[in-house]
Write an enzyme that holds these catalytic residues in place. Sequence first.
Site, PDB file in Angstrom:
ATOM      1  N   HIS A 384     -19.413 -85.328-105.905  1.00  0.00           N
ATOM      2  CA  HIS A 384     -20.115 -86.283-106.271  1.00  0.00           C
ATOM      3  C   HIS A 384     -20.218 -86.815-107.787  1.00  0.00           C
ATOM      4  O   HIS A 384     -20.777 -87.725-108.107  1.00  0.00           O
ATOM      5  CB  HIS A 384     -21.783 -85.996-105.954  1.00  0.00           C
ATOM      6  CG  HIS A 384     -22.591 -87.065-105.282  1.00  0.00           C
ATOM      7  ND1 HIS A 384     -22.205 -88.608-105.582  1.00  0.00           N
ATOM      8  CD2 HIS A 384     -23.792 -87.190-104.788  1.00  0.00           C
ATOM      9  CE1 HIS A 384     -23.001 -89.393-105.163  1.00  0.00           C
ATOM     10  NE2 HIS A 384     -23.962 -88.643-104.628  1.00  0.00           N
ATOM     11  N   ASP A 388     -18.971 -91.704-105.483  1.00  0.00           N
ATOM     12  CA  ASP A 388     -20.458 -92.095-105.012  1.00  0.00           C
ATOM     13  C   ASP A 388     -20.670 -92.245-103.409  1.00  0.00           C
ATOM     14  O   ASP A 388     -19.513 -92.198-102.624  1.00  0.00           O
ATOM     15  CB  ASP A 388     -20.509 -93.588-105.367  1.00  0.00           C
ATOM     16  CG  ASP A 388     -20.694 -93.644-106.926  1.00  0.00           C
ATOM     17  OD1 ASP A 388     -21.101 -92.710-107.472  1.00  0.00           O
ATOM     18  OD2 ASP A 388     -20.461 -94.602-107.380  1.00  0.00           O
TER      19      ASP A 388
END
Length: 413
Positions: A384, A388
Amino acid sequence: MATEVLVPTLGESITEATVGEWLKQPGEAVAADEPIASLETDKVSVEVPSPVAGVMGQHAVKVGDTVEVGALIATIESGDGAAAASASPAPAPAASAPQAAAPVAGGYGNHGETPVTTNAPAALSPSVRRAVLEHGVDPSTVKGTGKDGRLTKEDVAAAASTKPAETSAAPAPQGAATSGGRKEERVKMTRLRQTIAKRLKEAQNSAAMLTTFNDVDMTAVIEARAKYKDLFEKKHGVRLGFMGFFVKAATMALKDIPSVNASIEGDEIVYHDYADISVAVSAPNGLVVPVIRDAQALSVAGIEKTIGDFGKRAKDGTLKMDEMKGGTFTISNGGVFGSLMSTPIINPPQSAVLGLHRIEERPVVRDGQVVVRPMMYLALSYDHRLIDGREAVTFLVALKNAIEDPTRILIDL
């Protein structure tokens, strides 16, 4: 006169290995270039060939020992010494000699090579030994299908499935601790398994891992495979599987969502205009992950040929070091083992891994009607820090669209 056998060069930056198993025992005849030992490195198993023809001399190291490149591991007797050795009975190898049971707390018992019966084959890998103990199979009665007739876990499992139920409990294997009929065995982790454990834990510690899911209707791909599989195999000499479709669809989705194909190096993001797809395949000592280079430029047939070659050589233990390096994205198919859903772990320095699962008929709604369709869950684990949630979901949707309508793969849509 004896010829020394030394640890060969193992690959760039690899200076040591662990002795995995001896394929030849003292006194056995050896042909030139015939494998006599298997060494386990951080990535693959490497077989050590005999430099000359003769008779196997003494082992200078034991199974489980760590050896450096250039170190002496054995000798090959030739000339008069070889003739004398071949004329006299060879001493029973220590790995298969009967020994008193040793308590588990005291170690592995003969470096992990716990025999099941006194006439068991000596060259059994740790994974095969575990399978023999679990299933209670006599390895001397099972025909091996591995390289040079060696036993594999699949051979042991197949023999166990056909073995009649025993009316009395089997004697405890030597080297295993027992209490009230319960057994334990300690086997030293292979170098490959240690490396896998280390890298996976590092991935959890360093990456901000998250997994997102989707499902895909496999109807169109199954129909295409059923329609063309015979012609495909006849023309290309390889079976048409599902991985060819998924790898090709993944390369298209990676092109649209480049961050999923990128990696983090320091404070920089490295984007790749090529897709080197790491594909997890089964090997005797665990999963290995060879790389399909420039998969975006290959056809489905080219991808299937490459995967088939990887699978065969992984089973034989002949994959090369360079074939395991440099992937930009990984696909792992747990469905072949029956997995319904999982959260795969990233293979650093990659930033994402796609998990495929078993195909299962489930009720779904199509055009307002409840129908039964062959469905598969897809899982994308990603870093992450770089990817995204929107990009991860978009990647899975693009993959789903290509699989549900394979024409998109043909016209690059």
